[in-house]
Design an enzyme around this catalytic site. Structure first.
Site, short mmCIF file in Angstrom:
data_model
loop_
_atom_site.label_atom_id
_atom_site.label_comp_id
_atom_site.label_asym_id
_atom_site.label_seq_id
_atom_site.Cartn_x
_atom_site.Cartn_y
_atom_site.Cartn_z
N GLY A 1 -59.18 67.77 -33.25
CA GLY A 1 -58.13 68.74 -33.46
C GLY A 1 -58.58 69.71 -34.73
O GLY A 1 -57.78 70.61 -35.13
N CYS A 2 -59.73 69.63 -35.22
CA CYS A 2 -60.06 70.56 -36.66
C CYS A 2 -60.71 71.61 -35.93
O CYS A 2 -61.52 71.67 -34.79
CB CYS A 2 -61.13 69.72 -37.32
SG CYS A 2 -60.41 68.25 -38.29
N SER A 3 -60.49 72.79 -36.62
CA SER A 3 -61.47 74.16 -36.07
C SER A 3 -62.90 73.97 -36.35
O SER A 3 -63.57 74.79 -35.70
CB SER A 3 -60.81 75.24 -36.80
OG SER A 3 -60.97 75.33 -38.03
#
Length: 134
Positions: free
Chosen positions: A46-48
């Site tokens: 879920g991290c960019s």
């Protein structure tokens, strides 16, 4: 540098540019993470940017290796692990990560793109504490 030192530096910053510099510098204080630990199992979803968190239990305390391939995101994960590093599992589970993040105003100061994975970073640290406590 620990979280309290970072928080004092953040609060003393004159503007957002100084705060970005402080956040990046805090990320640079993370010990180098071994490349072999940067796997899908340690990658935070879920991290960019790519973010990895690897917990190590030693004498009933949790220590974390963490890294990111983006400087600001590395600073954010440094904040999260600094709040938990060296604590016993029960203390990690009792840590108010969200309150500390709110106190800093990180969500308001950074783009949503940069903080979207923050809950997952916190969850990764809490999951490690739950496993150790079990």
């Amino acid at each position: 540098m620990n979280f309290a030192d970072f928080e004092a530096e953040w609060e003393a910053a004159l503007d957002m540019e100084d705060r970005y510099r402080a956040l990046i510098a805090f990320g640079e204080t993370l010990p180098a993470m071994e490349a072999s630990l940067k796997t899908e199992a340690t990658r935070v979803p879920g991290c960019s940017a790519n973010v990895w968190v690897y917990p190590v239990a030693d004498a009933g305390r949790l220590f974390f290796q963490a890294d990111s391939d983006a400087a600001i995101t590395k600073g954010i994960v440094a904040v999260v692990v600094a709040l938990a590093d060296g604590k016993r599992a029960d203390d990690v589970l009792a840590t108010d990560f969200e309150g500390a993040i709110e106190r800093l105003g990180l969500r308001a100061q950074l783009s949503s793109n940069r903080t979207q994975g923050l809950p997952n970073m916190i969850a990764r640290v809490r999951d490690a504490a739950r496993r150790l406590a079990a």
